[in-house]
Design a protein around this motif. Structure first.
Motif, mmCIF file in Angstrom:
data_model
loop_
_atom_site.group_PDB
_atom_site.id
_atom_site.type_symbol
_atom_site.label_atom_id
_atom_site.label_comp_id
_atom_site.label_asym_id
_atom_site.label_seq_id
_atom_site.Cartn_x
_atom_site.Cartn_y
_atom_site.Cartn_z
ATOM 1 N N ASP A 38 30.020 1.712 -41.512
ATOM 2 C CA ASP A 38 28.906 1.947 -40.590
ATOM 3 C C ASP A 38 27.916 0.783 -40.517
ATOM 4 O O ASP A 38 26.935 0.858 -39.774
ATOM 5 N N ARG A 39 28.168 -0.310 -41.271
ATOM 6 C CA ARG A 39 27.347 -1.500 -41.070
ATOM 7 C C ARG A 39 27.695 -2.180 -39.738
ATOM 8 O O ARG A 39 26.910 -2.949 -39.204
ATOM 9 N N PHE A 40 28.907 -1.936 -39.258
ATOM 10 C CA PHE A 40 29.384 -2.663 -38.079
ATOM 11 C C PHE A 40 28.987 -1.959 -36.788
ATOM 12 O O PHE A 40 29.029 -0.731 -36.698
ATOM 13 N N HIS A 41 28.594 -2.751 -35.785
ATOM 14 C CA HIS A 41 28.225 -2.191 -34.486
ATOM 15 C C HIS A 41 28.642 -3.163 -33.383
ATOM 16 O O HIS A 41 28.838 -4.358 -33.649
ATOM 17 N N ALA A 42 28.755 -2.652 -32.156
ATOM 18 C CA ALA A 42 29.127 -3.500 -31.026
ATOM 19 C C ALA A 42 28.066 -4.580 -30.817
ATOM 20 O O ALA A 42 26.872 -4.314 -30.996
ATOM 21 N N ALA A 43 28.521 -5.771 -30.442
ATOM 22 C CA ALA A 43 27.583 -6.875 -30.235
ATOM 23 C C ALA A 43 26.890 -6.737 -28.886
ATOM 24 O O ALA A 43 27.377 -6.067 -27.986
ATOM 25 N N HIS A 44 25.727 -7.363 -28.755
ATOM 26 C CA HIS A 44 25.014 -7.387 -27.474
ATOM 27 C C HIS A 44 25.329 -8.692 -26.753
ATOM 28 O O HIS A 44 25.498 -9.712 -27.393
ATOM 29 N N ILE A 45 25.405 -8.663 -25.455
ATOM 30 C CA ILE A 45 25.574 -9.914 -24.709
ATOM 31 C C ILE A 45 24.615 -9.948 -23.540
ATOM 32 O O ILE A 45 25.009 -9.951 -22.388
ATOM 33 N N GLY A 46 23.357 -9.973 -23.825
ATOM 34 C CA GLY A 46 22.372 -10.088 -22.752
ATOM 35 C C GLY A 46 21.966 -8.728 -22.224
ATOM 36 O O GLY A 46 22.657 -7.733 -22.385
ATOM 37 N N GLY A 48 20.941 -5.665 -19.667
ATOM 38 C CA GLY A 48 21.423 -5.073 -18.428
ATOM 39 C C GLY A 48 22.941 -5.001 -18.282
ATOM 40 O O GLY A 48 23.439 -4.701 -17.223
ATOM 41 N N THR A 49 23.647 -5.293 -19.353
ATOM 42 C CA THR A 49 25.099 -5.192 -19.263
ATOM 43 C C THR A 49 25.506 -3.852 -19.863
ATOM 44 O O THR A 49 25.120 -3.541 -20.975
ATOM 45 N N ASP A 50 26.297 -3.045 -19.121
ATOM 46 C CA ASP A 50 26.612 -1.740 -19.691
ATOM 47 C C ASP A 50 27.744 -1.853 -20.708
ATOM 48 O O ASP A 50 28.436 -2.850 -20.793
ATOM 49 N N LYS A 51 27.899 -0.781 -21.483
ATOM 50 C CA LYS A 51 28.810 -0.848 -22.630
ATOM 51 C C LYS A 51 30.248 -1.172 -22.241
ATOM 52 O O LYS A 51 30.928 -1.917 -22.923
ATOM 53 N N GLN A 52 30.710 -0.568 -21.139
ATOM 54 C CA GLN A 52 32.087 -0.785 -20.716
ATOM 55 C C GLN A 52 32.315 -2.245 -20.337
ATOM 56 O O GLN A 52 33.296 -2.861 -20.696
ATOM 57 N N GLN A 53 31.310 -2.787 -19.603
ATOM 58 C CA GLN A 53 31.355 -4.197 -19.216
ATOM 59 C C GLN A 53 31.436 -5.086 -20.457
ATOM 60 O O GLN A 53 32.196 -6.036 -20.511
ATOM 61 N N TYR A 110 37.524 -12.250 -26.695
ATOM 62 C CA TYR A 110 36.170 -12.625 -26.245
ATOM 63 C C TYR A 110 36.377 -13.675 -25.150
ATOM 64 O O TYR A 110 36.884 -14.761 -25.420
ATOM 65 N N ALA A 111 36.002 -13.307 -23.917
ATOM 66 C CA ALA A 111 36.205 -14.178 -22.756
ATOM 67 C C ALA A 111 35.497 -15.523 -22.942
ATOM 68 O O ALA A 111 34.556 -15.637 -23.740
ATOM 69 N N LYS A 112 35.925 -16.510 -22.179
ATOM 70 C CA LYS A 112 35.359 -17.863 -22.297
ATOM 71 C C LYS A 112 33.835 -17.832 -22.167
ATOM 72 O O LYS A 112 33.296 -17.215 -21.250
ATOM 73 N N HIS A 113 33.165 -18.501 -23.090
ATOM 74 C CA HIS A 113 31.689 -18.466 -23.107
ATOM 75 C C HIS A 113 31.152 -19.692 -23.830
ATOM 76 O O HIS A 113 31.892 -20.440 -24.465
ATOM 77 N N SER A 114 29.851 -19.872 -23.754
ATOM 78 C CA SER A 114 29.139 -20.870 -24.546
ATOM 79 C C SER A 114 28.277 -20.129 -25.556
ATOM 80 O O SER A 114 27.788 -19.034 -25.272
ATOM 81 N N ASP A 115 28.055 -20.719 -26.725
ATOM 82 C CA ASP A 115 27.212 -20.065 -27.730
ATOM 83 C C ASP A 115 25.731 -20.317 -27.515
ATOM 84 O O ASP A 115 24.896 -19.789 -28.253
ATOM 85 N N VAL A 116 25.404 -21.136 -26.542
ATOM 86 C CA VAL A 116 23.989 -21.400 -26.257
ATOM 87 C C VAL A 116 23.637 -20.612 -24.998
ATOM 88 O O VAL A 116 23.997 -20.966 -23.894
ATOM 89 N N LEU A 117 22.979 -19.469 -25.238
ATOM 90 C CA LEU A 117 22.816 -18.479 -24.181
ATOM 91 C C LEU A 117 21.408 -18.459 -23.625
ATOM 92 O O LEU A 117 20.447 -18.718 -24.348
ATOM 93 N N ASN A 118 21.292 -18.106 -22.376
ATOM 94 C CA ASN A 118 19.999 -17.793 -21.768
ATOM 95 C C ASN A 118 18.954 -18.878 -21.997
ATOM 96 O O ASN A 118 17.790 -18.592 -22.260
ATOM 97 N N GLY A 119 19.396 -20.145 -21.956
ATOM 98 C CA GLY A 119 18.438 -21.234 -22.078
ATOM 99 C C GLY A 119 17.841 -21.403 -23.469
ATOM 100 O O GLY A 119 17.028 -22.283 -23.692
ATOM 101 N N LYS A 120 18.269 -20.518 -24.413
ATOM 102 C CA LYS A 120 17.772 -20.681 -25.787
ATOM 103 C C LYS A 120 18.636 -21.733 -26.469
ATOM 104 O O LYS A 120 19.812 -21.525 -26.730
ATOM 105 N N LYS A 121 18.048 -22.866 -26.759
ATOM 106 C CA LYS A 121 18.850 -23.995 -27.211
ATOM 107 C C LYS A 121 18.759 -24.228 -28.709
ATOM 108 O O LYS A 121 18.989 -25.334 -29.179
ATOM 109 N N ASN A 122 18.404 -23.196 -29.473
ATOM 110 C CA ASN A 122 18.231 -23.506 -30.895
ATOM 111 C C ASN A 122 19.501 -23.423 -31.736
ATOM 112 O O ASN A 122 19.488 -23.802 -32.888
#
Ligand code: OGA
Ligand code: MN
Length: 195
Positions: A38-46, A48-53, A110-122
């Motif tokens: 139960d430590r594990f949970h679905a990740a968030h990706i921004g 307004g994205t629904d769970k199925q998406q 995990y579909a093609k993506h960048s790890d630097v999201l939403n303009g957060k460049k840290n």
């Protein structure tokens, strides 16, 4: 870990694949920490994205490392040595490290993506340590790394026990191919201090 070698490769090609950078006993202990509970949970990706998406983009469940756990502490200590060494060699100003376990069930990726999201460049450097014993080619689940434009593939890495990849987070789009078996890993990011 040979920090000079890692620093050199990051400078020249922007990524490095290491066969067994950690003591095998530690890697085995990390695997015991990466069992579904139960430590594990679905990740968030921004927002307004629904769970199925989300599930169609990213099929893993994650658990952030626990600084009060002795095994997690041992791994974080190794990464702290790496952080300090890379700062000394490359003046990256790496400030901290965030890291989670990830489990992909059969049929997910995990579909093609960048790890630097939403303009957060840290996020500066991504690390992924794979924890899968006896991984077979037919199990799929490879990490595919693309050149910066995101068209040509520059590396395909099987998620074998003990393998670690380190790459410049902002530079390389990447994708996790559909896994046909349970796929376990430890993914982290060295960050600079946010503004
Ligand atoms: C991620 C990721 C790669 C992998 O979690 O952002 O790209 O091989 N993981 O697990
Ligand atoms: Mn990623």
């Amino acid at each position: 870990m040979n920090i000079a070698e890692i620093a050199g490769q990051l400078t020249h090609t922007g990524y490095i694949v290491l066969d067994n950078p950690l003591p095998a006993t530690l890697t085995a202990q990390l695997l015991t920490r990466c069992r579904h509970d139960d430590r594990f949970h679905a990740a968030h990706i921004g927002r307004g994205t629904d769970k199925q998406q989300i599930k169609s983009i990213r099929g893993d469940v994650i658990s952030w490392l626990d600084e009060s756990d002795s095994i997690d502490q041992a791994y974080l200590a190794c990464m702290e040595t790496l952080r300090a060494g890379l700062n000394e060699a490359l003046y990256l100003g790496l400030f901290d490290y965030e890291c989670h376990y990830a489990i992909y069930g059969a049929g997910s990726g995990y579909a093609k993506h960048s790890d630097v999201l939403n303009g957060k460049k840290n996020r500066i450097l991504t690390t992924v340590l794979y924890l899968n014993e006896d991984w077979q080619a037919c199990d799929g689940g490879e990490l595919v790394v693309f050149e910066p434009e995101g068209v040509d593939v520059i590396a395909t890495i099987a998620p074998k026990f003990g393998t670690m990849i380190i790459f410049l987070s902002e530079v390389f789009p990447h994708e996790v191919l559909i896994s046909h078996n349970t796929r376990r890993s430890l993914t982290g990011w060295f960050r600079v201090s946010g503004s």
